[in-house]
Design an enzyme around this catalytic site. Structure first.
Site, short mmCIF file in Angstrom:
data_model
loop_
_atom_site.label_atom_id
_atom_site.label_comp_id
_atom_site.label_asym_id
_atom_site.label_seq_id
_atom_site.Cartn_x
_atom_site.Cartn_y
_atom_site.Cartn_z
N ARG A 166 0.82 -1.23 0.00
CA ARG A 166 0.00 0.00 0.00
C ARG A 166 0.84 1.27 0.00
O ARG A 166 0.50 2.26 0.64
CB ARG A 166 -0.97 0.01 1.20
CG ARG A 166 -1.90 -1.18 1.27
CD ARG A 166 -2.89 -1.21 0.11
NE ARG A 166 -3.71 -2.40 0.18
CZ ARG A 166 -3.43 -3.55 -0.46
NH1 ARG A 166 -2.38 -3.63 -1.25
NH2 ARG A 166 -4.23 -4.59 -0.34
N SER A 215 -10.82 -0.02 3.91
CA SER A 215 -9.94 -0.56 4.95
C SER A 215 -9.20 0.58 5.64
O SER A 215 -8.52 1.37 5.01
CB SER A 215 -8.93 -1.53 4.32
OG SER A 215 -9.58 -2.67 3.83
N GLU A 285 -4.12 2.96 6.82
CA GLU A 285 -4.14 2.76 5.36
C GLU A 285 -4.88 3.92 4.70
O GLU A 285 -4.52 4.35 3.62
CB GLU A 285 -4.82 1.43 5.01
CG GLU A 285 -4.84 1.13 3.53
CD GLU A 285 -5.29 -0.29 3.20
OE1 GLU A 285 -5.90 -0.47 2.14
OE2 GLU A 285 -5.04 -1.20 4.01
#
Length: 293
Positions: A166, A215, A285
């Site tokens: 990520r 998320s 995130e």
């Protein structure tokens, strides 16, 4: 502000453009007419003015005091998709994950089905190495076309992006205007079946019909973020108008009147509780941008 051919709006509210439906305004919101318009604008813009790209706003908390500088949002001119050959697609930075996966299916290109479940645009998930269901952008990216903060255009190969989980090394202020993805030959009906399976799995496990940001925390090495949150007793935890989803503990919800401060503060409280319970400090995130009110 330099002259533009697209649309430049002062004090543009961002809450309607992000999934959480909270937060302040952009000092300026720029929706360029095309790549030339974007490059010319960034070249002429005072280098001290910050620039940020905005896709579908699915993985983003815009703080209540708004975002200084210029927020760039790519519209329909950047959502085109072309088939390059039997296994590659050239996709505009404003194309959604659903459009990419559907176009791949129509072209008989397998391997991009996971993008069906990434609720964002090519620009966002190329920057963040977005992924789901066992695959991520780095597995299928050939190259990305970007306009740097200076207005310079560059085509970056996969190895130039420094992908980790990520994360990419794409410089701040750079806007991804396009990307080329490579899959493998596949049967459209089998590709559709896999897309349906992914869509059903998401529907079953995630609060898709809520005001959420996807998320919230990265999965730490050897752990699932949602499980750590659950074990710390945070399922359903509330702060102001924000709540940890009872359906999926790694999602935060705006129950209707949450401020961005409520949402971010709840996330920080969850991080502290997880640290106290498991010794693991979760990493965000979701991107948090702008200034607090």
């Amino acid at each position: 502000m330099p002259p533009v051919r697209g649309k430049l709006t002062h004090g543009a509210p961002l809450a309607p453009l992000v999934w959480f439906k909270s937060g302040g305004a952009a000092e300026y919101l720029f929706e360029p007419a095309d790549v030339d318009d974007l490059a010319t604008f960034l070249y002429a813009l005072d280098p001290s003015v910050p620039v940020m790209g905005l896709g579908l706003g699915s993985n983003l908390i815009v703080r209540d005091g708004g975002v200084p500088g210029v927020v760039v949002r790519l519209g329909k001119a950047f959502a085109k998709i072309e088939r390059r050959d039997a296994t590659t697609l050239r996709c505009g930075g404003g194309a959604s994950g659903i459009l990419v996966s559907s176009s791949a299916r129509d072209a008989g290109i397998a391997g991009l089905e996971f993008m069906r479940s990434i609720p964002g645009t090519v620009g966002g998930f190329v920057r963040m190495n977005g992924g789901a269901y066992g695959r991520e952008v780095k597995d299928v990216l050939v190259e990305a076309d970007v306009v740097l903060r200076s207005g310079e255009r560059r085509t970056l190969a996969l190895g130039d992006l420094g992908y980790t989980y990520r994360h990419s090394d794409l410089p701040a202020g750079a806007i991804v205007v396009g990307a080329t993805f490579r899959g493998q030959p596949g049967d459209p009906s089998a590709i559709q079946a896999e897309m349906d399976r992914i869509a059903a799995a998401r529907e079953e496990s995630q609060p898709l019909r809520s005001r959420t940001g996807g998320s919230t925390f990265k999965n730490p090495e050897g752990h699932k973020a949602w499980q750590l949150v659950d074990e710390a007793g945070c399922r359903g935890l509330r702060k102001g108008g924000a709540q940890v989803s009872e359906k999926h503990c790694n999602f935060l919800l705006n129950l209707g009147d949450a401020t961005s401060a409520d949402i971010e503060s709840l996330g920080e409280e969850v991080r502290e509780k997880v640290k106290a319970n498991s010794g693991v400090m979760l990493e965000w995130e979701i991107q948090r941008v702008g200034v607090a009110k």
